[in-house]
Enzyme design. Structure first.
Site, PDB file in Angstrom:
ATOM      1  N   ASN A   1     -12.603  10.332  -2.020  1.00 44.06           N
ATOM      2  CA  ASN A   1     -13.036   9.524  -3.158  1.00 44.06           C
ATOM      3  C   ASN A   1     -13.254   8.084  -2.707  1.00 44.06           C
ATOM      4  O   ASN A   1     -12.414   7.505  -2.018  1.00 44.06           O
ATOM      5  CB  ASN A   1     -11.985   9.578  -4.279  1.00 44.06           C
TER       6      ASN A   1
ATOM      7  N   CYS B   1       0.864  -1.188   0.000  1.00 44.98           N
ATOM      8  CA  CYS B   1       0.000   0.000   0.000  1.00 44.98           C
ATOM      9  C   CYS B   1       0.897   1.233   0.000  1.00 44.98           C
ATOM     10  O   CYS B   1       1.723   1.421   0.894  1.00 44.98           O
ATOM     11  CB  CYS B   1      -0.916   0.017   1.216  1.00 44.98           C
TER      12      CYS B   1
ATOM     13  N   ASP C   1       0.124  16.478  -1.711  1.00 38.02           N
ATOM     14  CA  ASP C   1      -0.177  15.624  -2.851  1.00 38.02           C
ATOM     15  C   ASP C   1       0.879  15.859  -3.928  1.00 38.02           C
ATOM     16  O   ASP C   1       1.267  16.990  -4.211  1.00 38.02           O
ATOM     17  CB  ASP C   1      -1.574  15.946  -3.394  1.00 38.02           C
TER      18      ASP C   1
ATOM     19  N   THR D   1      -7.843   6.071  -6.607  1.00 38.37           N
ATOM     20  CA  THR D   1      -6.686   5.376  -7.187  1.00 38.37           C
ATOM     21  C   THR D   1      -5.774   4.761  -6.129  1.00 38.37           C
ATOM     22  O   THR D   1      -4.980   3.880  -6.447  1.00 38.37           O
ATOM     23  CB  THR D   1      -5.846   6.327  -8.057  1.00 38.37           C
TER      24      THR D   1
ATOM     25  N   HIS E   1      -4.937   1.116   8.042  1.00 40.62           N
ATOM     26  CA  HIS E   1      -5.279   0.863   6.641  1.00 40.62           C
ATOM     27  C   HIS E   1      -6.718   0.370   6.479  1.00 40.62           C
ATOM     28  O   HIS E   1      -7.088  -0.646   7.047  1.00 40.62           O
ATOM     29  CB  HIS E   1      -4.325  -0.178   6.051  1.00 40.62           C
TER      30      HIS E   1
ATOM     31  N   GLY F   1     -13.174   7.823  -8.885  1.00 42.36           N
ATOM     32  CA  GLY F   1     -11.788   7.891  -9.340  1.00 42.36           C
ATOM     33  C   GLY F   1     -10.767   7.595  -8.257  1.00 42.36           C
ATOM     34  O   GLY F   1      -9.625   8.053  -8.341  1.00 42.36           O
TER      35      GLY F   1
ATOM     36  N   CYS G   1       0.549   3.375   3.205  1.00 37.99           N
ATOM     37  CA  CYS G   1       1.191   2.734   4.362  1.00 37.99           C
ATOM     38  C   CYS G   1       2.704   2.927   4.283  1.00 37.99           C
ATOM     39  O   CYS G   1       3.356   3.188   5.308  1.00 37.99           O
ATOM     40  CB  CYS G   1       0.829   1.258   4.429  1.00 37.99           C
TER      41      CYS G   1
ATOM     42  N   HIS H   1      -8.318   8.256   2.431  1.00 37.63           N
ATOM     43  CA  HIS H   1      -7.628   9.521   2.673  1.00 37.63           C
ATOM     44  C   HIS H   1      -8.563  10.683   2.387  1.00 37.63           C
ATOM     45  O   HIS H   1      -9.468  10.580   1.559  1.00 37.63           O
ATOM     46  CB  HIS H   1      -6.371   9.627   1.808  1.00 37.63           C
TER      47      HIS H   1
ATOM     48  N   HIS I   1      -8.695  14.385   0.901  1.00 38.48           N
ATOM     49  CA  HIS I   1      -8.032  15.454   0.158  1.00 38.48           C
ATOM     50  C   HIS I   1      -8.384  16.781   0.820  1.00 38.48           C
ATOM     51  O   HIS I   1      -9.559  17.058   1.103  1.00 38.48           O
ATOM     52  CB  HIS I   1      -8.531  15.498  -1.291  1.00 38.48           C
TER      53      HIS I   1
HETATM   54  P1  5GP Z   1      -7.395   9.245  -4.994  1.00 33.85           P
HETATM   55  O1  5GP Z   1      -7.403   9.334  -6.503  1.00 33.85           O
HETATM   56  O2  5GP Z   1      -7.197   7.816  -4.554  1.00 33.85           O
HETATM   57  O3  5GP Z   1      -8.564   9.912  -4.327  1.00 33.85           O
HETATM   58  O4  5GP Z   1      -6.150  10.106  -4.529  1.00 33.85           O
HETATM   59  C1  5GP Z   1      -4.846   9.636  -4.578  1.00 33.85           C
HETATM   60  C2  5GP Z   1      -3.949  10.848  -4.561  1.00 33.85           C
HETATM   61  O5  5GP Z   1      -2.646  10.425  -4.244  1.00 33.85           O
HETATM   62  C3  5GP Z   1      -3.863  11.579  -5.897  1.00 33.85           C
HETATM   63  O6  5GP Z   1      -4.282  12.938  -5.735  1.00 33.85           O
HETATM   64  C4  5GP Z   1      -2.382  11.488  -6.268  1.00 33.85           C
HETATM   65  O7  5GP Z   1      -1.886  12.671  -6.867  1.00 33.85           O
HETATM   66  C5  5GP Z   1      -1.713  11.218  -4.939  1.00 33.85           C
HETATM   67  N1  5GP Z   1      -0.498  10.433  -5.035  1.00 33.85           N
HETATM   68  C6  5GP Z   1      -0.309   9.300  -5.772  1.00 33.85           C
HETATM   69  N2  5GP Z   1       0.945   8.832  -5.605  1.00 33.85           N
HETATM   70  C7  5GP Z   1       1.553   9.686  -4.725  1.00 33.85           C
HETATM   71  C8  5GP Z   1       2.866   9.721  -4.158  1.00 33.85           C
HETATM   72  O8  5GP Z   1       3.725   8.876  -4.407  1.00 33.85           O
HETATM   73  N3  5GP Z   1       3.140  10.742  -3.309  1.00 33.85           N
HETATM   74  C9  5GP Z   1       2.218  11.701  -3.002  1.00 33.85           C
HETATM   75  N4  5GP Z   1       2.600  12.666  -2.166  1.00 33.85           N
HETATM   76  N5  5GP Z   1       0.969  11.690  -3.514  1.00 33.85           N
HETATM   77  C10 5GP Z   1       0.641  10.695  -4.363  1.00 33.85           C
HETATM   78 ZN    ZN Z   2      -2.453   1.440   3.559  1.00 33.34          ZN
END
Ligand code: 5GP
Ligand code: ZN
Length: 113
Positions: A86, A4, A30, A94, A46, A92, A7, A99, A101
């Site tokens: 999200n 993860c 981010d 990912t 987690h 979306g 994590c 988490h 935002h």
């Molecule tokens: P989700 O799309 O799951 O709501 O948000 C995941 C967020 O994690 C995205 O805004 C993406 O830019 C951020 N993100 C993905 N990989 C990394 C990383 O390695 N470091 C940081 N700081 N943010 C990340």
């Molecule tokens: Zn995790």
């Protein structure tokens, strides 16, 4: 959780720009900001979805929501901010570690489309 991303970031195995940390949460920038200020607040336990959250994790999430406004001056949230969680494909999501935002730093449109 093995494999993860968040994590690993919490454990310091992957670098991040830390803004705040305590026993409940880790807050960092981010990597691909969608607003002038874009942080992620990650509960330290987690879980992927609100529907999977246990009582301990719910307390952690509550701590996150209480702490974020207390960090307004550190995070630059004085003019307002938006919180987004999200959940699943259509939203979306990912990274499958829940988490929040934290988006700030400009007047935002309301356009989830
Ligand atoms: P989700 O799309 O799951 O709501 O948000 C995941 C967020 O994690 C995205 O805004 C993406 O830019 C951020 N993100 C993905 N990989 C990394 C990383 O390695 N470091 C940081 N700081 N943010 C990340
Ligand atoms: Zn995790």
């Amino acid at each position: 959780m093995e494999n993860c991303l968040f994590c690993k970031i919490i454990k310091g195995e992957i670098p991040s720009t830390k803004m705040y940390e305590d026993e409940n949460m880790y807050i960092f920038k981010d990597i691909d900001p969608k607003a002038p200020k874009h942080y992620l607040c990650v509960p330290k336990s987690h879980f992927k979805l609100l529907s999977e959250m246990n009582d301990t994790q719910a307390e952690m999430l509550k701590a996150c929501f209480k702490k974020i406004p207390e960090l307004a001056s550190i995070l630059g949230l004085e003019n307002g901010y938006r919180l987004v969680i999200n959940q699943g494909d259509d939203a979306g999501q990912t990274v499958f570690h829940l988490h929040i935002h934290i988006l700030a730093g400009k007047k935002m449109d309301w356009n989830p489309a």
